[in-house]
Design a protein around this motif. Structure first.
Motif: not given
Length: 239
Positions: A107-120
């Motif tokens: 879900n690209p609208g999730s506020g956790a997207l940036h967190e996931f990208l940081t982990a990547a």
């Protein structure tokens, strides 16, 4: 005005510090650098602008084989990010680690997207990947290609080392990135924050042009930095 631009395969190879022969096989990319303190604004803008595209993510997590439970998966780690589980797998390495990998639509609208990208970014392609594709496209080809990145995660915890591992990592990454144009996906790869953050989208001209056209003007958080600036400051892609 700062705008999203394109870089070609050899320029992308320069960002990866890859040999010329490998760089010639790379597709083009959409260039989206960001200052570190503006990156969350950029991610929110990308998620909103590209909500009609399919977002797919793969993550790999490790735990001792003696642990009473499997490592937590994507749904437990990133609130509201997982839409649908595509596939999952677990295995135990000879060194006694339990490995859990999940492939999901996001879900690209999730506020956790940036967190996931940081982990990547922190994983640098070891057992992780993220891609976008047109809404009608099947993620099966992306799933198949991304297994190369899963095996990079396994190499990080044993197996070959030194220059052999470096070559194996490059071969896996090249396979994954170069497969995108024929399989209908664009790979989203973070810059390594040295000194800029942000991302590149690696794929064929059709999907990159569609992604570029969907962006707002101006793009919030986009930095005025060329790929030459990044290479000159010893920056690269987190891959």
């Amino acid at each position: 005005m700062v705008t999203a631009t394109f870089v070609d395969g050899p320029e992308l190879g320069a960002l990866l510090y890859w040999p010329e022969e490998a760089s010639r096989r790379l597709p083009s990319a959409l260039w989206l650098p960001a200052d570190a303190d503006e990156e969350s604004s950029l991610v929110a803008a990308l998620g909103s602008a590209w909500e009609s595209f399919q977002w797919c993510g793969m993550g790999t997590w490790f735990a001792p084989a003696t642990a009473p439970e499997l490592p937590a998966g994507l749904a437990d780690r990133y609130d509201g990010l997982q839409r649908e589980l595509i596939a999952e797998g677990t295995l135990t390495t000879p060194r006694g680690l339990t490995v859990r990998t999940e492939w999901s639509t996001l879900n690209p609208g999730s506020g956790a997207l940036h967190e996931f990208l940081t982990a990547a970014r922190e994983a640098r392609g070891n057992g992780t990947s993220l891609a976008l594709m047109g809404k009608g496209a099947s993620p099966k080809a992306w799933y198949a290609a991304s297994t190369a990145m899963m095996h990079r995660g396994l190499l990080a915890f044993g197996g070959i080392g030194g220059t052999d591992r470096e070559e194996a990592n490059r071969s896996a990454s090249l396979t994954y990135l170069a497969t995108g144009p024929g399989a209908g996906y664009a790979s989203l790869v973070p810059l390594d924050h040295h000194p800029w953050g942000g991302y590149v989208l690696v794929g064929d001209a059709t999907i990159l042009s569609a992604l570029r056209s969907a962006l707002p003007d101006p793009v919030p958080g986009l930095a005025e930095a060329t790929w030459e600036d990044v290479v000159r400051r010893a920056g690269s892609l987190a891959l």
